[in-house]
Design an enzyme around this catalytic site. Structure first.
Site, PDB file in Angstrom:
ATOM      1  CG  ASP A 487      -4.887 -55.587 -48.012  1.00  0.00           C
ATOM      2  OD1 ASP A 487      -5.834 -55.499 -47.207  1.00  0.00           O
ATOM      3  OD2 ASP A 487      -4.885 -54.995 -49.114  1.00  0.00           O
ATOM      4  CG  ASP A 549      -9.505 -49.986 -49.756  1.00  0.00           C
ATOM      5  OD1 ASP A 549      -8.376 -49.799 -49.243  1.00  0.00           O
ATOM      6  OD2 ASP A 549      -9.922 -51.109 -50.104  1.00  0.00           O
TER       7      ASP A 549
END
Ligand SMILES: *[C@@H]1O[C@H](CO)[C@@H](O)[C@H](O)[C@H]1NC(C)=O
Ligand SMILES: *[C@@H]1O[C@H](CO)[C@@H](O)[C@H](O)[C@H]1NC(C)=O
Ligand SMILES: *[C@@H]1O[C@H](CO)[C@@H](O)[C@H](O)[C@H]1NC(C)=O
Ligand SMILES: *[C@@H]1O[C@H](CO)[C@@H](O)[C@H](O)[C@H]1NC(C)=O
Ligand SMILES: *[C@@H]1O[C@H](CO)[C@@H](O)[C@H](O)[C@H]1NC(C)=O
Length: 729
Positions: A487, A549
């Site tokens: 990430d 997301d």
């Protein structure tokens, strides 16, 4: 491929100082202007066999206040000598001026394996013919090498530029485009992918108007805001028909894309590094390279352009062995438990995961931070890659051992284990920051602004690169971890120099290349607050990235259809999450969520499996069976966008397997359709003469019928969906 002289077909033809690059259905022509020795552009589009017929007719009619060059189509336009359009490069001399005059000096043609970048930048690989045109400024000694690698099967040319300081004094490169093309089409549209966090890749169209228009990123990364991708198309171009040009920059840093239409209706497109974030000093003899920009032409509309990018990227960009392989159905715990878990909870989730027939369990953020800074929320621990002892009393390897002993129900294999990391960042509350405060990006005494409570490590520093390589190596050697989610959750500011984004990327690529080469059996997934680094640079190393997301299936239609403009479905992570959705609060049926997620190459669930209802649990094995059936076709087949979510209440997409034997149709209804008809959806990519069996209704019909009449399905209520498998008989 053109074979003009009857000799062996060649992707590159040269006659004197005129050059033709040929794809199967594309030509790109350039030539040296006899008057100035500058490199001029002649054509980029459908196949054209004669290429020695220049110079341009413009010499007969140009007239005016500005000079001749403004009527000309150029390959590598300079600044300061009368071309008043956007320059492709800008170099400041030691004397302070930015004038330069590059003239053709020579060229060479390389055949065989395409050469790798000397700086270690990502790029296309494989068999290709490469034309390198060498330019030189006789006044300053500055040199440029323009490199064109042709991938004829895909109607693609990868272009990059190297600037070499061949003079006696230092110079600074202040602007550098990978590619600049001048179009003569009178009317063009720009299509790009725009957005923000949780709404990435919104397909956006606007007219190319007089003057400049453009977009880019100054965030240090490719960003959610604009993708490093540009499509130019004529107003008549549709998904299926017409001219479409695609430009995709293989770069993860700040970038700049500009399009300028001048008074003569010439339209210049430049794609490259962002000038506000580039200031690259070259001592005599030193050089700097631009990233590679891949240019694709399709006469079969936007869809044809996308399919060329998809297969080109799967075969010549993604280095991972998983590129065209089916991906394991996974369960990621993030939306299920966020930061609140321990080893016991993780094991319970793993048991429930394996009992559902899911093959890979992923432990997300919240496992590390060590003794001092346990990562129980996003305020501390980032940078300290040791498990939290209170959460993992027996350590990480013991938990991984236990989890990977679990049998995946009905699959005859053991559960695999994956883990989340964010190695480029740290919290100020971390031992790493206490030890190495100088490792983070900072500019003198300015406040080191935190974002999501975190700071960015400077990957331009060799010691930081080595720290990350060592940390990940230790982690991967400590336990049987077969998947990494990497990430990256903030942009760069307070950078020590405008050149930071470039230096950082060179460092990042060294890290990614080292680790993915060292651990080729690990399935690596990129992520950056969702899709903030959904770019071809990352794709070279990580075969998949988390697309957004936002896991709301309705929103994901726009995001995934958008991303598919340039990126193959194989590169998209897409998960089924719980309802109400955590981002939108929307409630959609499990099937709808699953069917949307199955259009991504990496299908999974993102919830707490111990909290599924009995009814949902009963449905999951069937969903997994379908996902596993369609995944090989989604990952390696040809994709057709049949109806777009922005145009239609019934978006539809289909994939046809590489051998043409199986196709899968995804069709959706966004909103209830009260007392109205349901339009047929016409399929694409089938063999008109072959017969196909449609599993949904058992019919056997010809490809011609499916493509010209189509199929019709009806739905009740909001959020309808169907996945239809079509098999050639
Ligand atoms: C090649 O381009 C022509 C039009 O220029 C088009 O009709 C044809 O379908 C294209 N073929 C392929 C294989 O792309
Ligand atoms: C090269 O171009 C010239 C015109 O500039 C032409 O006369 C000649 O036939 C061309 N040669 C070949 C081999 O195509
Ligand atoms: C530019 O294109 C427009 C629209 O087709 C046309 O009206 C105009 O005459 C063109 N201008 C020049 C300078 O070619
Ligand atoms: C990049 O910027 C740093 C910090 O100002 C400087 O030390 C370095 O020389 C620069 N590198 C280049 C190639 O310009
Ligand atoms: C690690 O896990 C994979 C996937 O379950 C398995 O195939 C492999 O044998 C395991 N390796 C070791 C060393 O246990």
């Amino acid at each position: 491929m053109a074979d003009i002289k009857g000799s062996a077909p060649s992707a590159i033809e040269v006659n004197g100082t005129s050059f033709a690059l040929h794809g199967k259905n594309m030509s790109y022509h350039l030539y040296v202007d006899p008057q100035t020795q500058d490199l001029f552009h002649a054509h980029f589009g459908g196949p054209a066999t004669e290429y020695e017929v220049y110079p341009s007719q413009a010499d007969k009619y140009w007239h005016g206040w500005t000079n001749r060059v403004n009527w000309m189509r150029r390959e590598f336009p300079d600044l300061g000598r009368g071309d008043f359009r956007l320059p492709a490069y800008q170099v400041r001399s030691a004397a302070g001026h930015t004038v330069s005059e590059l003239k053709y000096e020579g060229h060479e043609i390389l055949r065989g394996e395409k050469p790798e970048s000397k700086e270690g930048l990502p790029g296309l690989f494989g068999e290709a013919e490469t034309l390198v045109v060498k330019m030189r400024d006789a006044v300053s000694g500055l040199r440029a090498e323009l490199s064109y690698s042709v991938f004829p099967q895909y109607d693609a040319v990868a272009r990059s530029v190297r600037i070499i300081n061949g003079g006696k004094d230092p110079v600074t490169v202040e602007r550098l485009s990978s590619l600049s093309v001048d179009f003569a089409e009178e009317e063009l549209n720009i299509i790009e992918l725009r957005g923000d966090w949780a709404r990435e890749c919104q397909r956006t169209k606007r007219k190319v108007d007089y003057g400049t228009q453009g977009f880019g990123s100054t965030t240090g990364y490719s960003s959610h805001h604009h993708n490093p991708f540009l499509c130019l198309a004529t107003p008549q171009t549709s998904e299926r028909h017409g001219d479409a040009w695609g430009f995709s920059l293989i770069w993860t840093g700040s970038f700049n894309i500009e399009v300028e239409k001048n008074s003569q209706n010439l339209t210049r497109a430049t794609v490259g590094l962002h000038p506000a974030q580039l200031s690259w000093k070259l001592a005599p003899g030193e050089s700097v390279a631009s990233p590679e920009c891949v240019a694709v032409y399709s006469s079969e509309g936007i869809g044809g352009m996308s399919r060329r990018f998809h297969s080109l990227f799967r075969k010549h960009l993604v280095k991972s062995k998983f590129s065209e392989q089916p991906r394991p159905v996974l369960l990621n715990c993030w939306e299920g438990v966020y930061f609140t878990f321990d080893a016991e909870k993780m094991y319970q989730m793993a048991e429930a995961t394996s009992a559902l027939g899911i093959r890979l369990m992923v432990m997300d953020d919240g496992w590390f931070g060590g003794e001092k800074y346990p990562r129980v929320n996003d305020q501390a621990g980032l940078g300290d890659w040791e498990p939290v002892p209170s959460r993992f009393p027996d350590g990480l390897p013991a938990l991984v051992d236990k989890i990977t002993q679990l049998e995946v129900k009905g699959k005859g294999e053991k559960l695999r284990f994956g883990i989340w990391v964010e190695p480029e960042m740290l919290n100020a509350k971390s031992v790493l920051y206490e030890t190495h405060p100088d490792w983070v990006l900072h500019a003198g005494d300015y406040t080191r602004t935190e974002n999501r409570n975190q700071l960015v490590l400077n990957l331009g520093l060799r010691e930081v690169q080595d720290f990350i390589i060592d940390t990940l190596t230790k982690l991967l050697e400590s336990a049987n971890i077969t998947y990494i989610k990497w990430d990256n959750n903030r942009g760069m500011h307070e950078t020590p120099s405008p050149n930071t984004s470039y230096e950082y990327m060179v460092g990042l690529y060294r890290v990614l290349s080292t680790l993915t080469t060292k651990f080729p059996d690990v399935l690596w997934e990129g992520c950056a607050s969702g899709g903030a680094r959904f770019d071809p640079g990352i794709l070279q190393y990580f075969p998949q990235s988390w697309t957004s997301d936002d896991t709301d299936a309705l929103e994901r239609l726009d995001i995934q259809f958008g991303a598919s403009l340039v990126y193959p479905a194989a590169s998209m992570g897409a998960h089924v999450s719980a309802v109400p959705n955590h981002v939108t609060r929307r409630v959609t049926p499990l099937e709808f969520r699953a069917h949307v997620a199955m259009m991504g190459g990496s299908f999974g669930f993102e919830l707490d499996p111990t909290e599924l209802s009995e009814e949902e649990k009963a449905k999951v094995p069937g969903i997994i069976a379908l996902a596993e059936k369609v995944n090989p076709i989604v990952v390696s087949g040809d994709m057709y966008r049949l109806r777009l979510p922005e145009d239609s209440n019934w978006p539809a997409m289909m994939f046809v397997s590489a051998d043409g034997a199986t196709a899968v149709l995804f069709t959706f209804q966004k909103r209830a359709n009260v007392n109205c008809g349901f339009p047929n959806v016409k399929l694409q990519g089938l063999d008109p003469k072959a017969k196909y069996r449609i599993d949904e209704d058992g019919l056997i019909v010809s490809g011609a019928t499916l493509m010209n009449i189509g199929v019709q399905y009806y739905y009740k209520g909001d959020f309808g969906s169907k996945v239809v498998i079509i098999e050639r008989q």
